[in-house]
Design a protein around this motif. Structure first.
Motif: not given
Length: 533
Positions: A137-160
């Motif tokens: 659950d904590e990991a998904r929250q971090k990935f969601e934060q990265m998905a909302n950041d333009p610099e890390t959007r692709e990385l966050g979407l892959r994690g999700l």
């Protein structure tokens, strides 16, 4: 390097200037407030250059004092940032090694040295540490934060996407993959996942469009893109075959242009052409694929191209395919099957044995058993070939991820992978014999083939009252007696019928001390010549 070059040019220019002035001596006079000042020209030039240099030094010193607070602050800030990046690097290495304690420690230290809005990799480190500890659950929250950041959007979407796949939330995984593919079609994982999801849903047009985008973005090489496009076109043609034969034909022929030996596309194109009564063109298409890759399904479709053909016509068509690819297992088996249907058992047997010698597999021996059943009906010989088939390797089939299918499918039903089916044996032959004599040898199988059993007719039964073998009326003697007495006439050598008052018992399977055997004494019989087919 550029600064050093500029400095060298300046030094050379000054040296050249002073040498030029030295070669041209002169005096410089200056009248200022009624006073006359006179000096050499080269001395005046040197004083001017010294004044400029002194001014530059003074300006540098004043600027250094003026900016010293900022310089000191920047120095300590850079030092702190370097320590933070060192901690971040150590934490990422620890997370990759599976050391969650060190990863957490380095993440906390990094946050104390670098702000998260300045370095988004801190969220990645914390997410990796949470995954190692099982805190999804904590990991998904971090990935969601990265998905909302333009610099890390692709990385966050892959994690999700990976987390959704882990939980079995296929719809959520599809949405994440499609979002990533729409924003960045050059991502291989997103494009491939979206391609498979669209194929599973039967959205062939969208899948082909996405594949074209991948090809333009150079995500996949040309050969892979052509192969996958041929698979998608064939799948769409198969879906159109019943409702739109013309469209199915066009898609299948387009797939053949991309992959000229693609068997499923050739079969669908031939079926569509058969429905349009274009038998000659369909046969030509099948022949072209047969030349590149002989396949049993291609052969069956070619032989049965016209439903009204006789068995002899089908045999001729099978022989035509064999002439195109001689000494090929599939061609020999196809001709043997057609010859058996036409009643030419000699040719059928010869072709099947030749195929078995090239590739001693299950289908060749099963066909020999069918030929034996149709020609002689001898169950002993049929069982002999069936036993060889049990020990032989299996025939090739459409296999994907361990799943064996009766027909080709565009996707694996196990993993959903595109273009997963291959024409191969379901599993390999076991190394080493399981039991003695388990290895199939065609020549040995032919030598051990039992003779054809013949049944004596009523007219051939002798009328002598002497007691003969109790099985002489129903079986041909398979074992020769150890000693055979010469007889004076043919009537004495003939087998004798069993008396009516005696109750015959079968000899096969009976023990030597069986009372039923002892009651009937067998007279010596002449050697019986065994008859092979």
């Amino acid at each position: 390097m550029i600064r050093l070059l500029i400095f060298a040019i300046l030094v050379l220019a000054l040296g050249y200037g002073f040498s030029w002035l030295a070669d041209r001596p002169g005096d410089l006079s200056l009248v200022w407030e009624g006073q006359l000042y006179q000096t050499k020209l080269i001395v005046a030039a040197a004083i001017l250059i010294a004044i400029v240099a002194a001014a530059m030094i003074v300006w540098w010193f004043v600027r250094l004092i003026w900016t010293s607070p900022y310089s000191v602050t920047r120095y300590f800030r850079a030092r702190k940032r370097d320590r933070g990046y060192q901690a971040l690097s150590t934490g990422l290495i620890a997370a990759g090694a599976g050391n969650s304690l060190l990863a957490r420690k380095m993440a906390a230290r990094t946050r104390g040295l670098i702000r998260a809005d300045q370095e988004p990799l801190i969220n990645l480190l914390e997410a990796q540490a949470a995954l190692i500890e099982g805190k999804h659950d904590e990991a998904r929250q971090k990935f969601e934060q990265m998905a909302n950041d333009p610099e890390t959007r692709e990385l966050g979407l892959r994690g999700l996407y990976l987390e959704a796949k882990r939980l079995g939330a296929h719809e959520a995984a599809r949405q994440y993959a499609e979002k990533a593919a729409d924003q960045a079609p050059y991502l291989p994982w997103a494009a491939q996942a979206t391609l498979e999801y669209r194929s599973q849903a039967g959205r062939w047009d969208d899948a082909i469009k996405l594949l074209d985008q991948q090809k333009v973005a150079h995500v996949v090489d040309k050969a892979t893109a052509n192969r996958q496009r041929a698979v998608l076109l064939t799948a769409r043609a198969d879906e159109k075959l019943e409702s739109d034969p013309t469209g199915a034909r066009d898609d299948a022929l387009a797939a053949l242009k991309l992959v000229d030996d693609f068997v499923p596309a050739a079969l669908i194109a031939a079926k569509a052409l058969f429905r349009e009564d274009k038998v000659r063109k369909a046969a030509s298409t099948l022949e072209q694929v047969w030349k590149a890759q002989p396949h049993p399904e291609i052969g069956r479709a070619y032989v049965r191209a016209r439903s009204g053909d006789s068995v002899l016509d089908r045999l001729k068509r099978a022989e035509r395919l064999e002439a195109i690819r001689p000494n090929n297992v599939e061609a020999l088996l196809l001709t043997a099957k057609a010859a058996m249907d036409a009643g030419d058992f000699g040719k059928a047997r010869a072709k099947a044995e030749a195929a078995a010698r090239i590739d001693a597999r299950e289908g060749a021996f099963l066909l020999l058993a069918d030929i034996e059943e149709a020609e002689t009906g001898d169950q002993g010989r049929v069982r002999h070939w069936m036993a060889q088939a049990l020990r032989a390797p299996r025939d090739p089939a459409w296999v994907a991820d361990g799943f064996v299918s009766e027909k080709w499918l565009p996707l694996s039903p196990i993993t959903g992978r595109l273009d997963a089916f291959e024409w191969k044996a379901p599993f390999g032959q076991i190394d080493g014999p399981v039991e003695e004599g388990s290895t199939v040898l065609v020549d040995a199988a032919l030598k051990s083939l039992p003779p054809v059993r013949e049944t004596a007719t009523a007219a051939e039964k002798p009328s002598s009252p002497k007691v003969a073998s109790p099985v002489a009326d129903t079986y041909v003697m398979e074992l020769e007696p150890a000693v055979a007495k010469p007889t004076s006439s043919a009537s004495e050598a003939a087998p004798k019928p069993v008396p009516q008052d005696a109750e015959p018992r079968p000899f096969f399977g009976g023990a030597p001390d069986d009372p039923g055997v002892k009651d009937h004494k067998l007279e010596p019989e002449p050697k019986t010549r065994l008859k092979l087919f």
